[in-house]
Each structure stands twice: as C-alpha cells, then as structure tokens.
Design a protein around this motif. Sequence first.
Motif, PDB file in Angstrom:
ATOM      1  N   GLY A 128       0.671  -1.297   0.050  1.00 13.47           N
ATOM      2  CA  GLY A 128       0.232   0.081   0.041  1.00 13.47           C
ATOM      3  C   GLY A 128       0.961   1.078  -0.166  1.00 13.47           C
ATOM      4  O   GLY A 128       0.285   2.421   0.163  1.00 13.47           O
ATOM      5  N   THR A 129       1.892   1.230  -0.162  1.00  9.63           N
ATOM      6  CA  THR A 129       3.023   2.474  -0.144  1.00  9.63           C
ATOM      7  C   THR A 129       3.801   2.128  -1.245  1.00  9.63           C
ATOM      8  O   THR A 129       3.775   1.265  -2.213  1.00  9.63           O
ATOM      9  N   ASP A 130       4.860   3.226  -1.680  1.00  7.85           N
ATOM     10  CA  ASP A 130       5.887   3.171  -2.563  1.00  7.85           C
ATOM     11  C   ASP A 130       7.328   3.045  -1.902  1.00  7.85           C
ATOM     12  O   ASP A 130       8.298   3.451  -2.325  1.00  7.85           O
ATOM     13  N   ASP A 131       7.260   2.650  -0.633  1.00 12.25           N
ATOM     14  CA  ASP A 131       8.426   2.786   0.299  1.00 12.25           C
ATOM     15  C   ASP A 131       9.041   1.154   0.200  1.00 12.25           C
ATOM     16  O   ASP A 131       8.343   0.222   0.514  1.00 12.25           O
ATOM     17  N   ARG A 132      10.367   1.411  -0.304  1.00 11.97           N
ATOM     18  CA  ARG A 132      10.997   0.179  -0.516  1.00 11.97           C
ATOM     19  C   ARG A 132      12.397   0.244   0.646  1.00 11.97           C
ATOM     20  O   ARG A 132      13.383   0.981   0.355  1.00 11.97           O
ATOM     21  N   PRO A 133      12.066  -0.400   1.556  1.00 13.87           N
ATOM     22  CA  PRO A 133      13.143  -0.446   2.666  1.00 13.87           C
ATOM     23  C   PRO A 133      14.478  -0.852   2.160  1.00 13.87           C
ATOM     24  O   PRO A 133      14.660  -1.630   1.376  1.00 13.87           O
ATOM     25  N   GLU A 134      15.668  -0.429   2.770  1.00 16.26           N
ATOM     26  CA  GLU A 134      16.897  -0.950   2.338  1.00 16.26           C
ATOM     27  C   GLU A 134      17.092  -2.347   2.767  1.00 16.26           C
ATOM     28  O   GLU A 134      16.336  -2.844   4.044  1.00 16.26           O
ATOM     29  N   PRO A 135      17.834  -3.168   2.011  1.00 20.21           N
ATOM     30  CA  PRO A 135      18.000  -4.659   2.305  1.00 20.21           C
ATOM     31  C   PRO A 135      18.507  -5.032   3.588  1.00 20.21           C
ATOM     32  O   PRO A 135      18.217  -6.147   4.174  1.00 20.21           O
ATOM     33  N   ASP A 136      19.387  -4.189   4.050  1.00 21.08           N
ATOM     34  CA  ASP A 136      19.863  -4.419   5.560  1.00 21.08           C
ATOM     35  C   ASP A 136      18.968  -3.759   6.770  1.00 21.08           C
ATOM     36  O   ASP A 136      19.438  -4.192   7.839  1.00 21.08           O
ATOM     37  N   ASN A 137      18.064  -3.350   6.466  1.00 20.43           N
ATOM     38  CA  ASN A 137      17.230  -2.993   7.710  1.00 20.43           C
ATOM     39  C   ASN A 137      16.294  -4.348   8.180  1.00 20.43           C
ATOM     40  O   ASN A 137      15.824  -5.147   7.559  1.00 20.43           O
ATOM     41  N   HIS A 138      16.152  -4.453   9.527  1.00 18.32           N
ATOM     42  CA  HIS A 138      15.379  -5.179  10.250  1.00 18.32           C
ATOM     43  C   HIS A 138      13.864  -4.855  10.093  1.00 18.32           C
ATOM     44  O   HIS A 138      13.230  -3.923   9.977  1.00 18.32           O
ATOM     45  N   ILE A 139      13.194  -6.313   9.820  1.00 22.21           N
ATOM     46  CA  ILE A 139      11.844  -6.211   9.584  1.00 22.21           C
ATOM     47  C   ILE A 139      10.898  -5.532  10.989  1.00 22.21           C
ATOM     48  O   ILE A 139      10.137  -5.109  10.835  1.00 22.21           O
ATOM     49  N   GLY A 140      11.760  -5.667  12.107  1.00 21.71           N
ATOM     50  CA  GLY A 140      10.961  -5.473  13.222  1.00 21.71           C
ATOM     51  C   GLY A 140      10.970  -3.798  13.162  1.00 21.71           C
ATOM     52  O   GLY A 140      10.104  -3.341  13.955  1.00 21.71           O
ATOM     53  N   ALA A 141      11.635  -3.045  12.487  1.00 23.58           N
ATOM     54  CA  ALA A 141      11.620  -1.840  12.482  1.00 23.58           C
ATOM     55  C   ALA A 141      10.387  -1.082  11.848  1.00 23.58           C
ATOM     56  O   ALA A 141      10.038   0.048  11.993  1.00 23.58           O
ATOM     57  N   PHE A 142       9.464  -1.903  11.057  1.00 18.36           N
ATOM     58  CA  PHE A 142       8.413  -1.577  10.268  1.00 18.36           C
ATOM     59  C   PHE A 142       7.298  -1.906  10.969  1.00 18.36           C
ATOM     60  O   PHE A 142       6.258  -1.390  10.657  1.00 18.36           O
ATOM     61  N   VAL A 143       7.284  -2.560  12.256  1.00 17.88           N
ATOM     62  CA  VAL A 143       6.193  -2.724  13.025  1.00 17.88           C
ATOM     63  C   VAL A 143       6.197  -2.409  14.373  1.00 17.88           C
ATOM     64  O   VAL A 143       7.303  -2.502  14.965  1.00 17.88           O
ATOM     65  N   SER A 144       5.124  -2.043  14.983  1.00 16.90           N
ATOM     66  CA  SER A 144       5.145  -1.631  16.320  1.00 16.90           C
ATOM     67  C   SER A 144       3.608  -1.782  16.904  1.00 16.90           C
ATOM     68  O   SER A 144       2.745  -1.285  16.158  1.00 16.90           O
ATOM     69  N   GLY A 145       3.676  -2.370  17.958  1.00 20.62           N
ATOM     70  CA  GLY A 145       2.279  -2.912  18.606  1.00 20.62           C
ATOM     71  C   GLY A 145       1.633  -3.888  18.097  1.00 20.62           C
ATOM     72  O   GLY A 145       0.492  -4.225  18.369  1.00 20.62           O
ATOM     73  N   CYS A 146       2.239  -4.474  17.013  1.00 21.34           N
ATOM     74  CA  CYS A 146       1.469  -5.594  16.376  1.00 21.34           C
ATOM     75  C   CYS A 146       2.674  -6.654  15.961  1.00 21.34           C
ATOM     76  O   CYS A 146       3.939  -6.278  15.997  1.00 21.34           O
ATOM     77  N   CYS A 147       2.471  -7.735  15.348  1.00 26.72           N
ATOM     78  CA  CYS A 147       3.450  -8.742  15.030  1.00 26.72           C
ATOM     79  C   CYS A 147       3.402  -9.085  13.546  1.00 26.72           C
ATOM     80  O   CYS A 147       3.600 -10.290  13.225  1.00 26.72           O
ATOM     81  N   SER A 148       3.054  -8.211  12.895  1.00 25.53           N
ATOM     82  CA  SER A 148       2.612  -8.710  11.240  1.00 25.53           C
ATOM     83  C   SER A 148       3.117  -7.503  10.483  1.00 25.53           C
ATOM     84  O   SER A 148       3.142  -6.246  10.666  1.00 25.53           O
ATOM     85  N   LEU A 149       3.513  -7.849   9.345  1.00 26.39           N
ATOM     86  CA  LEU A 149       3.975  -6.894   8.220  1.00 26.39           C
ATOM     87  C   LEU A 149       3.445  -7.529   6.849  1.00 26.39           C
ATOM     88  O   LEU A 149       3.085  -8.622   6.618  1.00 26.39           O
ATOM     89  N   CYS A 150       3.392  -6.793   5.811  1.00 26.52           N
ATOM     90  CA  CYS A 150       2.915  -6.898   4.478  1.00 26.52           C
ATOM     91  C   CYS A 150       4.081  -6.486   3.542  1.00 26.52           C
ATOM     92  O   CYS A 150       4.278  -5.210   3.667  1.00 26.52           O
ATOM     93  N   PHE A 151       4.519  -7.271   2.436  1.00 26.37           N
ATOM     94  CA  PHE A 151       5.227  -6.784   1.398  1.00 26.37           C
ATOM     95  C   PHE A 151       4.771  -7.249   0.096  1.00 26.37           C
ATOM     96  O   PHE A 151       4.191  -8.295  -0.100  1.00 26.37           O
ATOM     97  N   ASP A 152       4.873  -6.313  -0.913  1.00 31.07           N
ATOM     98  CA  ASP A 152       4.740  -6.614  -2.289  1.00 31.07           C
ATOM     99  C   ASP A 152       6.246  -6.872  -2.879  1.00 31.07           C
ATOM    100  O   ASP A 152       6.923  -5.964  -2.438  1.00 31.07           O
ATOM    101  N   LEU A 153       6.169  -7.843  -3.920  1.00 31.91           N
ATOM    102  CA  LEU A 153       7.615  -7.977  -4.658  1.00 31.91           C
ATOM    103  C   LEU A 153       7.416  -7.214  -5.938  1.00 31.91           C
ATOM    104  O   LEU A 153       6.542  -7.602  -6.657  1.00 31.91           O
ATOM    105  N   VAL A 154       8.123  -6.237  -6.050  1.00 28.92           N
ATOM    106  CA  VAL A 154       7.719  -5.311  -7.274  1.00 28.92           C
ATOM    107  C   VAL A 154       8.946  -5.193  -8.055  1.00 28.92           C
ATOM    108  O   VAL A 154      10.092  -5.229  -7.557  1.00 28.92           O
ATOM    109  N   PRO A 155       8.731  -4.845  -9.356  1.00 31.63           N
ATOM    110  CA  PRO A 155      10.107  -4.849 -10.340  1.00 31.63           C
ATOM    111  C   PRO A 155      10.758  -3.376  -9.956  1.00 31.63           C
ATOM    112  O   PRO A 155       9.904  -2.313  -9.629  1.00 31.63           O
TER     113      PRO A 155
END
Length: 161
Positions: A128-155
């Motif tokens: 739902g965004t155009d945000d492409r996190p850096e490959p070395d970022n920890h996925i926990g940095a993108f969630v707070s207060g919940c334990c789920s996350l969603c990614f799209d694999l895009v060209p």
Amino acid sequence: MPKVELFLQVEGRRRIDLIEIDADAPVREILKLAAIPEHIKEAGLVFEVDGERPLDHEARLCDAGVGHRHRVHVHRCHQVDVSLHFNDITEKMHFPPSATVERVKRRFVEKIRMSHVDATEHALQLCGTDDRPEPDNHIGAFVSGCCSLCFDLVPIKRVEG
C-alpha cells in the motif's frame, strides 16, 4: 572493563543508534542504556541480527557472542508474521524481528522459484505504499504494537535510453 559499541535498531524505528556498553554486561543492560520507549523496555527482547531467538537477558554480552560493532534489535514480538505478494501469489512466512529485508526477500523468491536473475530485478515494498526499505533493515523496524507485516515484490524500475 572493555567497552563495545553496538548498532541498535528498535521496534517501529528505522533509525540505527550506536551505543557503548561493557563487554561483560548482561544483555538486559542494552534495554537500560538505549533510548527506547518505556513500554518497549518493559517487554523488550534482544536479538542479534538475523538471530532466530532472543538472547538470554542474564547472559553476558561476550558469552552470548555479541561483540564490538555487532548489530542488535530490540522488539516485543518473538516473531513477525509476514505476508508476501507477487502477482497472484501470496505466501505467509514467519521471521524474527531481527531478520533483514534481504533475508525475507531471499526466502520468498526461493519459495516461489524465481530465478536469481529475475530476483535481482525486484525489490520488496511495504504494501500500500511506494516505500522500499533498504535490504539491511530489520523487519521489526517497520512494525510496532503488532507482530505482522506485508510486502509486495515489485519490479525495480530501470531507466533505459
């Protein structure tokens, strides 16, 4: 007592902090020294980068294998449930919050049997965004207060011409 510097990433925060701590200090000292919100400190778990399980709070850093300039992650979740989408494919996977975006992508492209060449031309993007996190970022940095996350694999858009 020798000191070590640690790169710290925290639940819900992309910023990476550098903290200094005694090499013989117990793991729980990371929670006391770091600028972490109180609600996270109270239930915070400390992970090494890509570590599957949290470190024992009572273990000394040196005994837990945490050394100078290592990366650690503090999060309240033991694992993050990640939904990954590519075209009409959806996969649900589980990772520790200290897993890197690169690790998540690598496992997903293996699961969907994407070729290595094709995988290099794609990136993970927060749903739902155009945000492409850096490959070395920890996925926990993108969630707070919940334990789920969603990614799209895009060209990755390439400029040709």
